[in-house]
Design a protein around this motif. Structure first.
Motif, short mmCIF file in Angstrom:
data_model
loop_
_atom_site.label_atom_id
_atom_site.label_comp_id
_atom_site.label_asym_id
_atom_site.label_seq_id
_atom_site.Cartn_x
_atom_site.Cartn_y
_atom_site.Cartn_z
N TYR A 150 0.85 -1.19 0.00
CA TYR A 150 0.00 0.00 0.00
C TYR A 150 0.89 1.24 0.00
CZ TYR A 150 -3.07 -3.66 1.67
OH TYR A 150 -3.75 -4.84 1.80
N PHE A 151 0.51 2.23 -0.78
CA PHE A 151 1.28 3.47 -0.82
C PHE A 151 0.47 4.65 -0.33
CE2 PHE A 151 3.62 0.78 -3.76
CZ PHE A 151 4.94 1.05 -3.38
N GLY A 152 1.21 5.70 0.08
CA GLY A 152 0.58 6.96 0.46
C GLY A 152 -0.51 6.77 1.49
N ILE A 153 -1.59 7.48 1.29
CA ILE A 153 -2.66 7.49 2.29
C ILE A 153 -3.34 6.13 2.42
CG2 ILE A 153 -4.54 8.25 0.77
CD1 ILE A 153 -5.30 10.20 3.13
N PRO A 159 -2.77 5.39 -4.53
CA PRO A 159 -3.72 6.51 -4.46
C PRO A 159 -3.28 7.61 -5.45
CG PRO A 159 -2.20 6.62 -2.62
CD PRO A 159 -1.86 5.36 -3.38
N SER A 161 -1.79 3.31 2.73
CA SER A 161 -1.08 2.55 3.76
C SER A 161 -1.55 3.00 5.14
CB SER A 161 0.44 2.71 3.62
OG SER A 161 0.82 4.05 3.81
N GLU A 162 -1.85 4.28 5.24
CA GLU A 162 -2.37 4.80 6.51
C GLU A 162 -3.76 4.24 6.78
OE1 GLU A 162 -3.15 9.21 7.79
OE2 GLU A 162 -1.06 8.76 7.43
N LYS A 163 -4.58 4.22 5.74
CA LYS A 163 -5.95 3.72 5.87
C LYS A 163 -5.95 2.24 6.27
CE LYS A 163 -10.15 4.69 3.38
NZ LYS A 163 -10.83 5.46 4.41
#
Lengths: 79, 324
Positions: free
Chosen positions: A8-11, A74, A13-15
């Protein structure tokens, strides 16, 4: 069941709360995997998120095979 | 296009780097006797963005894909604009304010196509390179940033909901309805309860209030009332010390023109609301406050603003905030 390595990249990965994970799944394609991971509520995000299989940007109906490396991207914000 | 341009190979190079970018060594690579123009662009980390004070920026890349896409963009744009070559480096990792985040140099025969190629490459970098930007603000908050200030998750323009710069003087709820359905008979007396804080539940209402969960998408999940109207009624009708609870509205605010917010979204104390309609006064106002008050409240949204609650959270009255 197939084993998929997902990044997962960017937001996203946070999600997800993770940068990568191994998933055993019965889903057929990239779209199914996205729905499994992020839930039906986020299905609309497929309009802006891009799916990558083995370092190639693919369409959402890309069929997944055992051992595939999948990434969800994303909207990009380089430069 | 000059024939020479086609004869020689175009020099194209794209790199990712987690170290400081050396512009000079990159520019040297573009040295070519055919070149009549070199356009370079140095993208720096600013100390502010969208009103936030930025202390650092972090770029996350998908290296395998970014290298391929970056090179492809350079090749395609050099070809399309007929320039000689292009080199670019994009930083990854943590970057301090003032440092280069991206550096691009394009070499061409003439300035026009060279400028055009550089501009096109930079635009495509922003939207096509699998690289993501994370900003650290002076208050320590960290946030993923979307393309050109758009939402990082949806890529769409963030709707900015205006803030109410108002004070919340009092909060009142009533567990039951005193007037509704009581035409021709006396009002009920459920009483009102003053709260220091109240839980707002999106789509439902104020927890504990008579209209909580009253019906789906109810327009009056919360009612706002202007404290200045209470003052005015007290003066006009000679009722010193008139309590705002007499109007049976929920949130007694000061400093906002309620009439301006019908049909509009707003953020108050971090919670989001949508003004639905004027809270029209009814004849019970004449009984509850004083004869003539119903008419007095009929203009300028003096009866208050009914609103839907769009996000969950707690509203706190000024007194509580002061003590807190």
């Amino acid at each position: 069941m197939i084993a998929i390595e997902v990044t997962y990249f960017g937001i996203l990965s946070e999600k997800r709360g993770l940068t990568h994970e191994n998933i055993f799944t019965a889903v057929a394609d990239a779209s199914g995997l996205f729905a499994q991971v992020f839930g039906v509520d986020n299905a609309a995000l497929r309009g802006v998120v891009r799916a990558v299989v083995n370092d190639e940007i693919v369409s959402w109906d890309c069929v997944l095979r055992d051992g595939d490396q999948v990434a969800f991207l994303p909207p990009m914000s380089g430069g | 296009m000059n024939k020479l341009t086609n004869v020689f190979m175009k020099h194209v190079q794209f790199e990712l780097s987690d170290e400081l970018i050396s512009a000079e060594s990159l520019m040297r690579q573009l040295h070519d006797p055919r070149s009549g123009a070199v356009v370079s662009f140095d993208g720096l980390v600013r100390n502010h963005n969208e009103g936030h004070h930025v202390t650092a920026l972090e770029y996350q890349a998908y290296p395998a894909l970014a290298l391929r896409v970056g090179r492809q963009i350079l090749e395609q744009e050099c070809e399309r604009h007929g320039v000689i070559g292009a080199v670019a480096v994009h930083r990854t990792g943590l970057i301090e304010v003032g440092a280069s985040a991206v550096f691009l140099a394009v070499s061409g025969e003439h300035r026009q196509e060279t400028f055009a190629a550089a501009a096109a490459i930079l635009e495509r970098f922003k939207y096509e390179l699998p690289i993501w930007k994370k900003e650290t603000y002076v208050n320590g908050e960290v946030e993923w940033v979307g393309p050109d200030q758009k939402n990082a998750l949806t890529g769409l323009i963030d709707e900015t909901v205006p803030l109410w710069r108002a004070r919340l003087e009092e909060i009142w709820i009533s567990p039951g309805n005193d007037f509704r359905g009581r035409h021709g008979i006396a009002r009920a007396n459920h009483g009102v309860v003053r709260m220091d804080r109240i839980e707002c539940v999106a789509g439902m209402g104020l927890r504990g209030d008579r209209y909580f969960g009253y019906k789906p998408n109810y327009k009056g999940q919360v009612t706002f009332f202007d404290a200045a109207v209470r003052d005015l009624v007290a003066e006009e009708f000679g009722i010193p010390g008139l309590c705002a609870s007499a109007f049976r509205r929920n949130a007694i605010v000061r400093g906002v023109r309620l009439a301006d917010w019908i049909g509009k979204r707003f953020v108050f104390q971090g919670l989001e609301f949508e003004g639905s309609e004027e809270c029209k006064p009814c004849y019970w106002m004449n009984e509850a406050v004083a004869p003539g008050v119903e008419d007095f409240l009929k203009s300028e949204c003096r009866g208050g603003l009914r609103a839907r609650i769009l996000s969950d959270g707690v509203l706190e009255s000024e007194q509580t905030l002061r003590q807190g």
